[in-house]
Write an enzyme that holds these catalytic residues in place. Sequence first.
Site, PDB file in Angstrom:
ATOM      1  N   GLU A 222     -34.014  66.632 -33.149  1.00 49.36           N
ATOM      2  CA  GLU A 222     -34.056  65.566 -32.144  1.00 49.36           C
ATOM      3  C   GLU A 222     -33.828  64.206 -32.829  1.00 49.36           C
ATOM      4  OE1 GLU A 222     -37.732  65.511 -29.975  1.00 49.36           O
ATOM      5  OE2 GLU A 222     -37.017  64.019 -28.532  1.00 49.36           O
TER       6      GLU A 222
ATOM      7  N   ASP B  94     -39.151  55.672 -25.857  1.00 50.96           N
ATOM      8  CA  ASP B  94     -40.457  55.766 -25.202  1.00 50.96           C
ATOM      9  C   ASP B  94     -41.613  55.004 -25.857  1.00 50.96           C
ATOM     10  OD1 ASP B  94     -38.774  57.645 -24.073  1.00 50.96           O
ATOM     11  OD2 ASP B  94     -40.206  59.283 -24.148  1.00 50.96           O
TER      12      ASP B  94
HETATM   13  C1  DGY Z   1     -40.601  62.730 -22.597  1.00 47.51           C
HETATM   14  O1  DGY Z   1     -41.145  63.455 -21.773  1.00 47.51           O
HETATM   15  O2  DGY Z   1     -40.969  62.631 -23.777  1.00 47.51           O
HETATM   16  C2  DGY Z   1     -39.375  62.031 -22.209  1.00 47.51           C
HETATM   17  O3  DGY Z   1     -38.862  61.250 -23.215  1.00 47.51           O
HETATM   18  C3  DGY Z   1     -39.546  61.248 -20.952  1.00 47.51           C
HETATM   19  O4  DGY Z   1     -38.282  60.861 -20.552  1.00 47.51           O
END
Ligand code: DGY
Length: 422
Positions: free
Chosen positions: A392, A162
């Site tokens: 994570e 992201d």
């Molecule tokens: C988030 O909401 O952080 C996700 O990675 C979007 O896919």
Amino acid sequence: MQQGIDQAARHILETNDKGGFTVPTSGLYPYQWNWDSVFVALGFAQFDPARACREIETLFEAQWDDGFVPHIIFRRDDPDYFPGPSFWQAGAKLPSSGITQPPVAATAIRMLRDTTADTAVRERIDALFKPVLEWHRWFMRYRVPESCGAVVITHPWESGRDNSPEWDAAAANIDVSQVGPYTRRDLAHADADMRPTKLDYDRYVALVEFGRDTGWDHGAIATGGPFRVADVGMTMILLRAMRDLIALAEATGHSDDIDELESYVVRLNRGVEYLWNAESDTFCSRDTITGAHSGFVTSASFLYAYADAGTPEQRAKMAAHWHRISSRVEYMVPSHDPDDVLFDHRRYWRGPVWIVVNYMIAIGFREQGLDDWADRVRSDSQRMIREHGFSEAFSPLDAGGTGGTNFSWTAAMWLAWCGQGS
Ligand code: DGY
């Protein structure tokens, strides 16, 4: 000890199993995510192959008629997550997002098929060939232009990485002036210094609004969207997945599709060339609007081996980066170059190590005969989980867990890969 960790990993998958699909973690990510599910299936396969198959089947239940498979499937509305289904206003058979995610399904399905002896499960796996083929066709139609041959993402979330610095320059051109007020939910579940910034989120929201305003017309988004970046991670992953789909076509009697798939491999290999940056001597992402390379060495750059891509000269340059970076961090492979000023060992995709990326990198290294590198990636992954649990992601400096905890894909990777025989 070993048994205890194995049990803990299995317990995470069983707890995050919401009935045929698995959430990445409760709270932070309360829905089904595309590539998370595929990696999770590899974890389930270690103790329940039928359940593994079900995870991928439920993902494809959300497939649109044109082959598109969304990155999130919303089976119910959950106030814990923003943006939810009412914001996206997308979906065919099920409410979903309107963007996709790295296509790891073909590779995982091939692995599941090769390792299951159960004929009933095998038949179900074989039935996934056509839906996956349609998804790959969707990519080639809307996201892999002949002009560059690489996979072009239209939202940073599609990459799965992201807030990688790879998107910073291209994202600076996104107009956020029309973004209205919204409330982030992620910060209720994870520290702000481990998450994307407010500016990142404004851009994410602006891009969702753009897509929504087109009625999720993927042709229009691909040609007129404000963010169109050829992603090195997606390209390497799709190139590998395409070859795995060819192997599946051979194994399942779909030889008529092979010529078409081979032409896609040729196009994606051209894309790999498009992504080579001779200035930084690396494979990296590239803005298709400006033509500018990010110039960054990220963990996705090392997926060249997984894709069996690159010339001997390019591979030698990547080896130099490997040696440089591996002497700079305690735990490989950082998501961003530790020698770059934007490296941040705790902030999501700007430094932390992601076990699923390590898994793919290690597969590639092993296949290329780079056993020492593959061993390092695997043993570092194992140590991070042993020392800090199923986070994570992890700091490459001290292995501190970042983001959510009790994470499904980290647990799955322990069971399917780095925890095995440890
Ligand atoms: C988030 O909401 O952080 C996700 O990675 C979007 O896919």
